[in-house]
Design a protein around this motif. Sequence first.
Motif, mmCIF file in Angstrom:
data_model
loop_
_atom_site.group_PDB
_atom_site.id
_atom_site.type_symbol
_atom_site.label_atom_id
_atom_site.label_comp_id
_atom_site.label_asym_id
_atom_site.label_seq_id
_atom_site.Cartn_x
_atom_site.Cartn_y
_atom_site.Cartn_z
ATOM 1 N N THR A 5 0.944 -1.082 0.286
ATOM 2 C CA THR A 5 0.003 0.024 0.012
ATOM 3 C C THR A 5 0.765 1.116 0.067
ATOM 4 O OG1 THR A 5 -0.098 -0.297 2.341
ATOM 5 C CG2 THR A 5 -1.966 -1.019 1.223
ATOM 6 N N GLY A 6 1.979 1.058 0.504
ATOM 7 C CA GLY A 6 2.909 2.528 0.549
ATOM 8 C C GLY A 6 4.140 2.311 -0.064
ATOM 9 N N ALA A 7 4.279 1.294 -0.984
ATOM 10 C CA ALA A 7 5.737 1.048 -1.647
ATOM 11 C C ALA A 7 5.520 0.488 -2.959
ATOM 12 C CB ALA A 7 6.789 0.464 -0.587
ATOM 13 N N TRP A 8 6.688 0.900 -3.684
ATOM 14 C CA TRP A 8 6.629 0.091 -4.902
ATOM 15 C C TRP A 8 7.659 -1.040 -4.859
ATOM 16 C CZ3 TRP A 8 8.081 5.815 -5.433
ATOM 17 C CH2 TRP A 8 6.939 6.543 -6.085
ATOM 18 N N LEU A 26 12.973 -5.732 -3.967
ATOM 19 C CA LEU A 26 13.490 -4.375 -3.818
ATOM 20 C C LEU A 26 12.280 -3.502 -3.727
ATOM 21 C CD1 LEU A 26 16.149 -3.578 -6.669
ATOM 22 C CD2 LEU A 26 16.455 -4.622 -4.449
ATOM 23 N N LYS A 27 12.334 -2.762 -2.678
ATOM 24 C CA LYS A 27 11.168 -1.615 -2.459
ATOM 25 C C LYS A 27 11.330 -0.195 -2.263
ATOM 26 C CE LYS A 27 10.574 -2.356 2.450
ATOM 27 N NZ LYS A 27 9.762 -2.808 3.644
ATOM 28 N N ALA A 28 10.719 0.675 -2.666
ATOM 29 C CA ALA A 28 11.016 2.106 -2.037
ATOM 30 C C ALA A 28 9.593 2.686 -2.138
ATOM 31 C CB ALA A 28 11.664 2.752 -3.350
ATOM 32 N N PRO A 29 9.724 3.734 -0.869
ATOM 33 C CA PRO A 29 8.208 4.442 -0.499
ATOM 34 C C PRO A 29 7.589 5.400 -1.438
ATOM 35 C CG PRO A 29 10.081 5.431 0.744
ATOM 36 C CD PRO A 29 10.568 4.268 -0.107
ATOM 37 N N HIS A 30 6.431 5.329 -1.563
ATOM 38 C CA HIS A 30 5.646 6.095 -2.266
ATOM 39 C C HIS A 30 5.943 7.499 -2.028
ATOM 40 C CE1 HIS A 30 2.291 2.859 -3.299
ATOM 41 N NE2 HIS A 30 3.501 2.551 -4.214
ATOM 42 N N HIS A 31 6.252 7.959 -0.724
ATOM 43 C CA HIS A 31 6.277 9.501 -0.534
ATOM 44 C C HIS A 31 7.564 10.124 -1.270
ATOM 45 C CE1 HIS A 31 9.761 8.858 2.177
ATOM 46 N NE2 HIS A 31 8.905 7.821 2.828
ATOM 47 N N GLY A 33 7.666 10.262 -4.360
ATOM 48 C CA GLY A 33 6.926 10.937 -5.303
ATOM 49 C C GLY A 33 7.360 10.257 -6.570
ATOM 50 N N ASP A 34 8.371 10.421 -7.177
ATOM 51 C CA ASP A 34 8.727 9.866 -8.290
ATOM 52 C C ASP A 34 9.317 8.588 -8.431
ATOM 53 O OD1 ASP A 34 9.557 9.667 -10.938
ATOM 54 O OD2 ASP A 34 10.914 11.376 -11.091
ATOM 55 N N PRO A 35 8.460 7.496 -9.290
ATOM 56 C CA PRO A 35 8.844 6.396 -9.106
ATOM 57 C C PRO A 35 10.463 6.156 -9.735
ATOM 58 C CG PRO A 35 7.207 6.328 -10.635
ATOM 59 C CD PRO A 35 7.137 7.644 -9.884
ATOM 60 N N ASP A 36 10.778 7.128 -10.477
ATOM 61 C CA ASP A 36 12.093 6.959 -11.283
ATOM 62 C C ASP A 36 13.294 7.139 -10.140
ATOM 63 O OD1 ASP A 36 11.122 6.389 -13.595
ATOM 64 O OD2 ASP A 36 11.290 8.393 -14.599
ATOM 65 N N GLU A 37 12.729 7.648 -8.976
ATOM 66 C CA GLU A 37 13.887 8.002 -7.755
ATOM 67 C C GLU A 37 13.933 6.646 -7.016
ATOM 68 O OE1 GLU A 37 15.822 10.664 -7.562
ATOM 69 O OE2 GLU A 37 15.129 11.218 -9.551
ATOM 70 N N ARG A 38 13.139 5.713 -7.080
ATOM 71 C CA ARG A 38 13.073 4.578 -6.259
ATOM 72 C C ARG A 38 14.544 3.950 -6.094
ATOM 73 N NH1 ARG A 38 11.411 2.927 -11.359
ATOM 74 N NH2 ARG A 38 12.103 0.991 -12.135
ATOM 75 N N HIS A 39 15.408 3.950 -7.308
ATOM 76 C CA HIS A 39 16.741 3.121 -7.092
ATOM 77 C C HIS A 39 17.519 3.747 -6.191
ATOM 78 C CE1 HIS A 39 15.352 1.155 -10.983
ATOM 79 N NE2 HIS A 39 15.049 2.320 -11.689
ATOM 80 N N TRP A 40 17.515 4.917 -5.876
ATOM 81 C CA TRP A 40 18.284 5.743 -4.710
ATOM 82 C C TRP A 40 17.609 5.537 -3.387
ATOM 83 C CZ3 TRP A 40 21.076 5.094 -8.620
ATOM 84 C CH2 TRP A 40 20.581 5.580 -10.039
ATOM 85 N N ASN A 41 16.698 4.938 -3.438
ATOM 86 C CA ASN A 41 15.798 4.698 -2.091
ATOM 87 C C ASN A 41 15.443 3.413 -1.714
ATOM 88 O OD1 ASN A 41 15.092 7.595 -1.094
ATOM 89 N ND2 ASN A 41 14.924 7.635 -3.165
ATOM 90 N N ALA A 42 16.065 2.356 -2.274
ATOM 91 C CA ALA A 42 15.685 1.064 -2.173
ATOM 92 C C ALA A 42 16.273 0.108 -1.103
ATOM 93 C CB ALA A 42 16.344 0.349 -3.524
ATOM 94 N N PHE A 294 4.550 3.721 -14.253
ATOM 95 C CA PHE A 294 5.283 2.482 -13.723
ATOM 96 C C PHE A 294 4.078 1.906 -12.646
ATOM 97 C CE2 PHE A 294 7.563 0.931 -9.988
ATOM 98 C CZ PHE A 294 8.461 0.189 -10.454
ATOM 99 N N THR A 295 4.014 0.833 -12.607
ATOM 100 C CA THR A 295 3.024 0.058 -11.693
ATOM 101 C C THR A 295 3.736 -0.380 -10.361
ATOM 102 O OG1 THR A 295 1.946 -1.038 -13.555
ATOM 103 C CG2 THR A 295 1.500 -1.904 -11.520
ATOM 104 N N GLY A 296 4.779 -1.320 -10.272
ATOM 105 C CA GLY A 296 5.375 -1.703 -9.212
ATOM 106 C C GLY A 296 4.853 -2.503 -8.215
ATOM 107 N N GLU A 297 4.314 -3.615 -8.664
ATOM 108 C CA GLU A 297 3.891 -4.734 -7.861
ATOM 109 C C GLU A 297 4.085 -6.172 -8.360
ATOM 110 O OE1 GLU A 297 -0.252 -3.504 -8.329
ATOM 111 O OE2 GLU A 297 -0.829 -4.938 -9.790
ATOM 112 N N LEU A 298 3.844 -7.149 -7.827
ATOM 113 C CA LEU A 298 4.587 -8.622 -8.377
ATOM 114 C C LEU A 298 3.294 -9.008 -8.760
ATOM 115 C CD1 LEU A 298 6.961 -10.789 -8.097
ATOM 116 C CD2 LEU A 298 5.519 -11.653 -6.025
ATOM 117 N N ALA A 299 3.362 -9.698 -10.198
ATOM 118 C CA ALA A 299 2.317 -10.436 -10.811
ATOM 119 C C ALA A 299 2.286 -11.965 -10.202
ATOM 120 C CB ALA A 299 2.557 -10.666 -12.052
ATOM 121 N N ASP A 300 1.229 -12.680 -10.470
ATOM 122 C CA ASP A 300 0.988 -14.137 -10.126
ATOM 123 C C ASP A 300 1.947 -14.909 -10.957
ATOM 124 O OD1 ASP A 300 -0.932 -13.880 -8.063
ATOM 125 O OD2 ASP A 300 -2.302 -13.811 -9.242
ATOM 126 N N PRO A 301 2.279 -16.232 -10.191
ATOM 127 C CA PRO A 301 2.928 -17.113 -11.204
ATOM 128 C C PRO A 301 2.496 -17.522 -12.782
ATOM 129 C CG PRO A 301 2.213 -18.151 -9.186
ATOM 130 C CD PRO A 301 1.857 -16.691 -9.378
#
Length: 349
Positions: A5-8, A26-31, A33-42, A294-301
């Motif tokens: 609910t709160g992270a990609w 790998l996860k990064a918080p939604h707060h 803002g920009d999902p492209d910044e997730r790599h530096w907050n992982a 960007f969606t950022g969630e795991l799909a089913d097998p």
Amino acid sequence: MLRLTGAWIWDFWLADDGRSFHLYFLKAPHHIGDPDERHWNASIGHATSPDLADWTVVCDAVTPSDRPAFDDIATWTGSVVRGRDGTWFMFYTGACSREGTLRQRIGLATSADLYYWSKHPGSPVLESDPRWYVQLPDVLPPDEAWRDPWVFADPGGDGWHMLLTARACYGPADQRGVIGHARSHDLIHWQAQPPLSRPGAGFAHLEVPQAEVVQGCPVLVFSCLAADLSDERRQAGTGGGIWCLPCKSLLGPFNLTQAVRITDESLYSGRLIRDRAGRWVMLAFRNRGPDGHFTGELADPMPIRWATDDNALKLDIVAATMAPAASTDISRSSLTAQHGRSPNGTDNS
């Protein structure tokens, strides 16, 4: 599937203790803002499942170290294997604030139970070798590319191998992506080896590589977005996604010019694993939705299989995802025949 609910969520890897499947992601918080910044907050999250579909999130596995350290800004993609003494070894990618994340090194953490991990005092355990791979200060944008370690036992019993996302020190700038290689006899001391593929195949890099034997056929799986394909491939209309390459062995050699895309960019970071019934399935994260965001969630097998039909090898992916099912024919003749504890689950010392 797994949605936070709160992270990609994006890149991930799996371990199986015989009772539960363990997902490290790998996860990064939604707060931010920009999902492209997730790599530096992982950081590396952890969830468990009895069936690869219903996931229970538990405490984080590995988080960035205090500064200064090789992994003080981000901990990225890796893999988990079990040593001969029963210890679990997690290899992961570390990025350092001092170098602006341009340099990437491979770290190691160990665990007795897959829940609580201690970073090994010898980390980082592997750096790239300039004889074969680009290094600072000669690195091309955006980074050095020495990441995504995939570790497996030597098929002949001679130690361990590591495949990596790597970039050669020669070749066209947009085609230097290669499958990096390293070896170890004890999972702690590693030596870089020459790459298992050649540059010039149309990829700037080949992310999250994995080699498995699926129903008797060795196959390499990796991911590459359209933005990281060569100009030549893009001009020919080739898109990005998850790719596969049937090969002679888990160590190649990998002729990447014969790699075939098996999904579009709606799915990324494909991982192969056997379910409890022994069937091969692929998991991937949902990368882009119908709106292109960007969606950022795991799909089913997704069930996956090789099926022979005359002189062809057919890989089918069928699943209830937003991405359409994909079917790829590849001619057979084309084959180049883990224990300290902390509140987040990690001892960062």
